[in-house]
Write a protein that holds these residues in place. Structure first.
Motif, PDB file in Angstrom:
ATOM      1  N   ARG A  59     -15.085  -6.106   7.074  1.00  0.00           N
ATOM      2  CA  ARG A  59     -13.877  -5.925   6.255  1.00  0.00           C
ATOM      3  C   ARG A  59     -13.187  -4.646   6.714  1.00  0.00           C
ATOM      4  O   ARG A  59     -13.731  -3.552   6.586  1.00  0.00           O
ATOM      5  CB  ARG A  59     -14.269  -5.843   4.784  1.00  0.00           C
ATOM      6  N   ALA A  60     -11.965  -4.770   7.269  1.00  0.00           N
ATOM      7  CA  ALA A  60     -11.208  -3.616   7.745  1.00  0.00           C
ATOM      8  C   ALA A  60      -9.896  -3.522   6.978  1.00  0.00           C
ATOM      9  O   ALA A  60      -9.341  -4.528   6.537  1.00  0.00           O
ATOM     10  CB  ALA A  60     -10.939  -3.736   9.244  1.00  0.00           C
ATOM     11  N   MET A  61      -9.408  -2.298   6.817  1.00  0.00           N
ATOM     12  CA  MET A  61      -8.130  -2.092   6.147  1.00  0.00           C
ATOM     13  C   MET A  61      -7.351  -0.984   6.839  1.00  0.00           C
ATOM     14  O   MET A  61      -7.901   0.065   7.159  1.00  0.00           O
ATOM     15  CB  MET A  61      -8.317  -1.741   4.671  1.00  0.00           C
ATOM     16  N   TYR A  62      -6.049  -1.235   7.054  1.00  0.00           N
ATOM     17  CA  TYR A  62      -5.161  -0.249   7.674  1.00  0.00           C
ATOM     18  C   TYR A  62      -4.182   0.285   6.636  1.00  0.00           C
ATOM     19  O   TYR A  62      -3.665  -0.464   5.796  1.00  0.00           O
ATOM     20  CB  TYR A  62      -4.375  -0.894   8.822  1.00  0.00           C
ATOM     21  N   SER A  63      -3.901   1.588   6.718  1.00  0.00           N
ATOM     22  CA  SER A  63      -2.871   2.181   5.869  1.00  0.00           C
ATOM     23  C   SER A  63      -2.356   3.456   6.522  1.00  0.00           C
ATOM     24  O   SER A  63      -3.125   4.200   7.134  1.00  0.00           O
ATOM     25  CB  SER A  63      -3.423   2.506   4.473  1.00  0.00           C
ATOM     26  N   SER A  64      -1.067   3.689   6.407  1.00  0.00           N
ATOM     27  CA  SER A  64      -0.539   4.997   6.797  1.00  0.00           C
ATOM     28  C   SER A  64      -0.772   5.947   5.628  1.00  0.00           C
ATOM     29  O   SER A  64      -0.940   5.511   4.481  1.00  0.00           O
ATOM     30  CB  SER A  64       0.955   4.907   7.111  1.00  0.00           C
ATOM     31  N   ILE A  65      -0.777   7.226   5.903  1.00  0.00           N
ATOM     32  CA  ILE A  65      -0.985   8.206   4.828  1.00  0.00           C
ATOM     33  C   ILE A  65       0.137   8.137   3.802  1.00  0.00           C
ATOM     34  O   ILE A  65      -0.101   8.263   2.592  1.00  0.00           O
ATOM     35  CB  ILE A  65      -1.098   9.633   5.407  1.00  0.00           C
ATOM     36  N   ASN A  66       1.366   7.914   4.240  1.00  0.00           N
ATOM     37  CA  ASN A  66       2.481   7.810   3.296  1.00  0.00           C
ATOM     38  C   ASN A  66       2.301   6.627   2.357  1.00  0.00           C
ATOM     39  O   ASN A  66       2.541   6.734   1.155  1.00  0.00           O
ATOM     40  CB  ASN A  66       3.808   7.693   4.052  1.00  0.00           C
ATOM     41  N   ASP A  67       1.857   5.481   2.895  1.00  0.00           N
ATOM     42  CA  ASP A  67       1.619   4.311   2.042  1.00  0.00           C
ATOM     43  C   ASP A  67       0.450   4.558   1.090  1.00  0.00           C
ATOM     44  O   ASP A  67       0.487   4.159  -0.080  1.00  0.00           O
ATOM     45  CB  ASP A  67       1.327   3.077   2.896  1.00  0.00           C
ATOM     46  N   PHE A  68      -0.605   5.206   1.605  1.00  0.00           N
ATOM     47  CA  PHE A  68      -1.758   5.565   0.788  1.00  0.00           C
ATOM     48  C   PHE A  68      -1.310   6.434  -0.384  1.00  0.00           C
ATOM     49  O   PHE A  68      -1.706   6.223  -1.535  1.00  0.00           O
ATOM     50  CB  PHE A  68      -2.771   6.312   1.659  1.00  0.00           C
ATOM     51  N   SER A  69      -0.447   7.413  -0.088  1.00  0.00           N
ATOM     52  CA  SER A  69       0.027   8.346  -1.111  1.00  0.00           C
ATOM     53  C   SER A  69       0.904   7.648  -2.142  1.00  0.00           C
ATOM     54  O   SER A  69       0.742   7.847  -3.355  1.00  0.00           O
ATOM     55  CB  SER A  69       0.818   9.480  -0.438  1.00  0.00           C
ATOM     56  N   GLU A  70       1.833   6.807  -1.682  1.00  0.00           N
ATOM     57  CA  GLU A  70       2.721   6.098  -2.609  1.00  0.00           C
ATOM     58  C   GLU A  70       1.934   5.148  -3.509  1.00  0.00           C
ATOM     59  O   GLU A  70       2.219   5.018  -4.704  1.00  0.00           O
ATOM     60  CB  GLU A  70       3.779   5.325  -1.816  1.00  0.00           C
ATOM     61  N   GLU A  71       0.946   4.476  -2.925  1.00  0.00           N
ATOM     62  CA  GLU A  71       0.113   3.560  -3.709  1.00  0.00           C
ATOM     63  C   GLU A  71      -0.693   4.315  -4.752  1.00  0.00           C
ATOM     64  O   GLU A  71      -0.870   3.857  -5.880  1.00  0.00           O
ATOM     65  CB  GLU A  71      -0.809   2.794  -2.765  1.00  0.00           C
ATOM     66  N   MET A  72      -1.173   5.508  -4.369  1.00  0.00           N
ATOM     67  CA  MET A  72      -1.942   6.332  -5.304  1.00  0.00           C
ATOM     68  C   MET A  72      -1.076   6.779  -6.484  1.00  0.00           C
ATOM     69  O   MET A  72      -1.499   6.723  -7.643  1.00  0.00           O
ATOM     70  CB  MET A  72      -2.493   7.555  -4.580  1.00  0.00           C
ATOM     71  N   VAL A  73       0.159   7.231  -6.200  1.00  0.00           N
ATOM     72  CA  VAL A  73       1.075   7.681  -7.260  1.00  0.00           C
ATOM     73  C   VAL A  73       1.366   6.528  -8.227  1.00  0.00           C
ATOM     74  O   VAL A  73       1.355   6.711  -9.456  1.00  0.00           O
ATOM     75  CB  VAL A  73       2.396   8.206  -6.648  1.00  0.00           C
ATOM     76  N   LYS A  74       1.598   5.347  -7.676  1.00  0.00           N
ATOM     77  CA  LYS A  74       1.849   4.175  -8.520  1.00  0.00           C
ATOM     78  C   LYS A  74       0.636   3.851  -9.389  1.00  0.00           C
ATOM     79  O   LYS A  74       0.775   3.533 -10.581  1.00  0.00           O
ATOM     80  CB  LYS A  74       2.203   2.978  -7.640  1.00  0.00           C
ATOM     81  N   ALA A  75      -0.551   3.942  -8.810  1.00  0.00           N
ATOM     82  CA  ALA A  75      -1.781   3.654  -9.556  1.00  0.00           C
ATOM     83  C   ALA A  75      -1.975   4.646 -10.697  1.00  0.00           C
ATOM     84  O   ALA A  75      -2.409   4.279 -11.797  1.00  0.00           O
ATOM     85  CB  ALA A  75      -2.983   3.685  -8.617  1.00  0.00           C
ATOM     86  N   LEU A  76      -1.648   5.896 -10.434  1.00  0.00           N
ATOM     87  CA  LEU A  76      -1.761   6.925 -11.478  1.00  0.00           C
ATOM     88  C   LEU A  76      -0.816   6.630 -12.642  1.00  0.00           C
ATOM     89  O   LEU A  76      -1.196   6.724 -13.813  1.00  0.00           O
ATOM     90  CB  LEU A  76      -1.454   8.304 -10.900  1.00  0.00           C
ATOM     91  N   LYS A  77       0.417   6.257 -12.324  1.00  0.00           N
ATOM     92  CA  LYS A  77       1.409   5.971 -13.365  1.00  0.00           C
ATOM     93  C   LYS A  77       1.010   4.767 -14.205  1.00  0.00           C
ATOM     94  O   LYS A  77       1.273   4.717 -15.403  1.00  0.00           O
ATOM     95  CB  LYS A  77       2.775   5.727 -12.727  1.00  0.00           C
ATOM     96  N   GLU A  78       0.363   3.787 -13.554  1.00  0.00           N
ATOM     97  CA  GLU A  78       0.000   2.546 -14.252  1.00  0.00           C
ATOM     98  C   GLU A  78      -1.412   2.584 -14.828  1.00  0.00           C
ATOM     99  O   GLU A  78      -1.879   1.595 -15.392  1.00  0.00           O
ATOM    100  CB  GLU A  78       0.125   1.359 -13.288  1.00  0.00           C
ATOM    101  N   GLY A  79      -2.103   3.729 -14.672  1.00  0.00           N
ATOM    102  CA  GLY A  79      -3.465   3.851 -15.192  1.00  0.00           C
ATOM    103  C   GLY A  79      -4.472   3.000 -14.446  1.00  0.00           C
ATOM    104  O   GLY A  79      -5.458   2.532 -15.025  1.00  0.00           O
ATOM    105  N   LYS A  80      -4.231   2.789 -13.131  1.00  0.00           N
ATOM    106  CA  LYS A  80      -5.105   1.930 -12.330  1.00  0.00           C
ATOM    107  C   LYS A  80      -5.745   2.685 -11.170  1.00  0.00           C
ATOM    108  O   LYS A  80      -5.994   2.117 -10.109  1.00  0.00           O
ATOM    109  CB  LYS A  80      -4.309   0.731 -11.789  1.00  0.00           C
TER     110      LYS A  80
END
Length: 394
Positions: free
Chosen positions: A138-159
């Motif tokens: 199982r492999a996953m690719y992400s840029s740091i910017n996408d990682f960061s944006e996804e993290m901010v969204k998760a924080l806002k949504e409590g996820k």
């Protein structure tokens, strides 16, 4: 040791564990065993069990959960090891990445690749992911910017816990553009958490940056030390590999790699695969190989005189072989601005400055590009010169 089947081998040591394993899908092929668990929790239990109790098992054990297929891995199928151009400057990186894809977490974790833009680092990341997937990992690719944006969204949504699980429950994590971690404290914190968890379970981490970990700005020492704890490899693009890239890209776009066409592309592009491909793509759109355009020499002179004035040196000195540091710096910057603002070819620039061939301009412009990426003051100084020159040239 006798090569036993998986379940009898487990039962010989632990009947309870063998009973649990029978609830999973187990496939044996050659020297590999694939175990598919119903949930991520079971998957982590299997990994922990293998690590502590099955060290002597002779086959490679790959563990996946049925839940994994619901997560997009962002791996581009276009980039593979088969279509990566290998040469002296990237051969070691290619071999190491291939080993990582075949045996993640065994020898080179973390693996940190760095080098200038457009040299194939991202290509290798996706190639690792594509090859590993064929092996059941199982492999996953992400840029740091996408990682960061996804993290901010998760924080806002409590996820945030779900976010963490996504990046922890992989066999190989491929992270691009690590230099953009600069100043992102919460992103750095979450990445550190993910990094530690993956390392605990001996998973594979591959990171890509345009600079060495020590040159990353506003990134905490504890992260830098983690990046440096594995294998560091710099990727370059030598002349031999560059010509091979040009020939391959020409054929991809339907051109015959004749010497005259290869030379034309080489004289008008640098050591950047994206630039090379973009130039050839433009040729394809135009439907033919464009004829070289002779740049107005007065425009080049305008650039040279403007740069010389700002450096307080005689403009004629820039056309000599003077080794004075101020003259060398002004000469390289003038070459860079002739390329970026005028679109002059490397051959035109080298000829104006009295150099034998286009490689002189190539080298100078590459030095300026590298310094601009790593030196903020130098970047602002170039921006000032560019803005002023645009007014003079308009």
């Amino acid at each position: 040791m006798e090569r036993l089947e998986f379940l009898p081998f487990v039962e010989k040591q632990d009947r309870f564990a063998a009973g649990v394993f029978r609830q999973f899908l187990i496939q044996e092929e050659g020297d590999m065993v694939l175990i598919v668990t119903p949930t991520e929790e079971y998957k982590e239990w299997v990994y922990a069990y293998i690590k502590t109790r099955l060290k002597d098992y002779p086959k490679k054990v790959v563990v996946k959960s049925a839940q994994q297929d619901q997560v997009k891995d962002n791996i581009n199928p276009r980039y593979t090891f088969e279509n990566f151009v290998v040469g002296p400057s990237n051969q070691l990186a290619y071999k190491v990445c291939l080993e990582v894809a075949e045996n993640p977490g065994r020898s080179f974790s973390p693996l940190f690749l760095y080098g200038s833009v457009g040299l194939g680092k991202t290509h290798l990341l996706h190639a690792i992911g594509n090859r590993a997937k064929t092996k059941g990992y199982r492999a996953m690719y992400s840029s740091i910017n996408d990682f960061s944006e996804e993290m901010v969204k998760a924080l806002k949504e409590g996820k945030i816990e779900k976010f963490r699980e996504k990046y922890i429950n992989v066999d190989i994590l491929l992270l691009d553009d690590v230099q953009f971690l600069a100043g992102k404290e919460r992103t750095q914190m979450e990445l550190f958490r993910v990094f530690e968890k993956l390392q605990t379970f001996e998973k594979q981490i591959v990171l890509v940056s345009d600079r060495h970990p020590k040159d990353l700005k506003d990134v905490p020492d504890r992260l830098v030390s983690r990046f440096e704890s594995g294998l560091l490899l710099e990727i370059g693009l030598d002349d031999e590999t560059r010509i091979s890239v040009i020939k391959k890209k020409l054929m991809e776009y339907g051109f015959s790699p004749e010497d005259s066409v290869v030379s034309y592309v080489a004289e008008n592009t640098g050591y950047n695969v994206r630039e090379i491909e973009g130039f050839i793509r433009t040729m394809k759109i135009l439907g033919e190989v464009p004829k070289p355009v002779r740049r107005d020499q007065r425009s080049i002179e305008t650039v040279v005189r403007y740069v010389a004035k700002n450096f307080k040196v005689d403009p004629e000195l820039l056309r000599t072989d003077s080794k004075d540091r101020k003259v060398v710096s002004a000469r390289q910057i003038a070459m860079y601005l002739c390329k970026t603002l005028l679109g002059s070819s490397y051959t035109e620039i080298s000829r104006y400055f009295g150099k034998k061939d286009h490689t002189s301009a190539l080298y100078a412009i590459k030095k300026v590009e590298e310094k601009r990426r790593t030196d903020r003051k130098f970047h602002h100084m170039l921006k000032f010169l560019e803005d002023g020159l645009r007014k003079h040239l308009s």
